[in-house]
Design an enzyme around this catalytic site. Structure first.
Site, PDB file in Angstrom:
ATOM      1  N   GLU A   1       0.865  41.097  21.401  1.00  0.00           N
ATOM      2  CA  GLU A   1      -0.147  40.892  22.433  1.00  0.00           C
ATOM      3  C   GLU A   1      -1.486  40.419  21.862  1.00  0.00           C
ATOM      4  O   GLU A   1      -2.262  39.783  22.566  1.00  0.00           O
ATOM      5  CB  GLU A   1      -0.382  42.192  23.222  1.00  0.00           C
ATOM      6  CG  GLU A   1       0.667  42.459  24.295  1.00  0.00           C
ATOM      7  CD  GLU A   1       0.614  41.465  25.448  1.00  0.00           C
ATOM      8  OE1 GLU A   1      -0.419  41.362  26.138  1.00  0.00           O
ATOM      9  OE2 GLU A   1       1.603  40.760  25.660  1.00  0.00           O
TER      10      GLU A   1
ATOM     11  N   ASP B   1       1.886  44.353  17.145  1.00  0.00           N
ATOM     12  CA  ASP B   1       1.137  43.492  16.247  1.00  0.00           C
ATOM     13  C   ASP B   1      -0.302  44.004  16.170  1.00  0.00           C
ATOM     14  O   ASP B   1      -0.748  44.791  17.001  1.00  0.00           O
ATOM     15  CB  ASP B   1       1.178  42.033  16.705  1.00  0.00           C
ATOM     16  CG  ASP B   1       0.569  41.815  18.085  1.00  0.00           C
ATOM     17  OD1 ASP B   1       0.522  42.781  18.880  1.00  0.00           O
ATOM     18  OD2 ASP B   1       0.150  40.686  18.383  1.00  0.00           O
TER      19      ASP B   1
END
Length: 249
Positions: free
Chosen positions: A136, A72
């Site tokens: 994360e 991400d």
């Protein structure tokens, strides 16, 4: 020689995953692209875990190694501030500039292809290795916690793909996240002397943090500690009122 032979495939793979937006923990589409690459390379197991992270496994040996790369990214901010499309990216002087190219999709192609190459060369005998593409940016530490506690994968060693200036790092300074709140008293903004502005109180505290930064201890191995104010918020009845609460992280 094997890495050089895979170079074009790895670059194409990296540009593909950078082109897939994966902000705000929406990692399904980029996970599918990574899983397709692992299937093409003949991984023994490829799947999403229960949290939505991507897992690829090679081998069944007693020693377990996890190669961790968060897939991400943070947002792109104001698109008008970019000189090029952050998802198309650009290449200059052999470097790819795109959202996530550094932090941290850049580690994924090397991990995914490198493990397959190591397997083909017989370097993974006796090992179980995982590629773990997770979220994360939004939730530090929750994804690997789920890997251990929910998926039951307990690695002997972990390699993290965070950018380290092309060096191998073997330590971490640690991290403390603090939420600090100042309380004030609200009143109409036309008569601020009747209230107690929580932002002004916080302003003095922020200044003290800046003054304290150079005095944070330095470790001979890990280097100088750091401190930063990353978010500031306030509560106020309206834009015409003195705020009675201010929060920083």
């Amino acid at each position: 020689q094997r890495v050089q032979a895979s170079r074009d495939d790895m670059i194409r793979f990296m540009r593909d995953i950078c082109a897939i937006p994966s902000m705000n923990s929406q990692i399904g589409p980029v996970g599918e692209r990574i899983q397709a690459e692992m299937r093409k390379l003949g991984y023994d197991e490829v799947r999403f875990d229960k949290m939505g992270n991507t897992i690829g496994r090679i081998g069944n040996g007693p020693k377990v190694i996890v190669y961790d790369s968060h897939i991400d990214t943070v947002g792109i901010g104001d698109l008008n501030d970019w000189a090029w499309d952050p998802f198309v990216g650009k290449v200059e002087d052999g470097r790819l500039y795109a959202r996530g190219a550094c932090d941290e999709k850049g580690s994924t192609p090397g991990m995914v292809h490198g493990l397959a190459i190591a397997r083909d060369l017989g370097l993974l005998d006796g090992y179980t290795v995982y590629y773990f593409g997770n979220m994360e940016e939004w939730c530090d530490g929750i994804a690997p916690h789920a890997l251990v506690e929910v998926e039951g994968i307990r690695p002997d060693f972990v390699v993290i793909g965070e950018p380290t200036d092309m060096q191998i790092y073997r330590g971490h300074r640690g991290r403390v996240e603090l939420r600090c709140v100042t309380k004030g008293k609200s009143c109409h903004a036309s008569m601020p002397h009747l209230g107690d502005n929580a932002i002004y109180k916080m302003n003095r505290f922020i200044a003290s943090i800046q003054e304290h930064a150079p005095r944070i201890p330095s470790d001979p191995f890990l280097g100088q500690g750091t401190v930063v104010v990353s978010i500031i918020e306030c509560k106020s009845p309206s834009i015409n009122a003195v705020p009675d609460e201010c929060t920083i992280y």
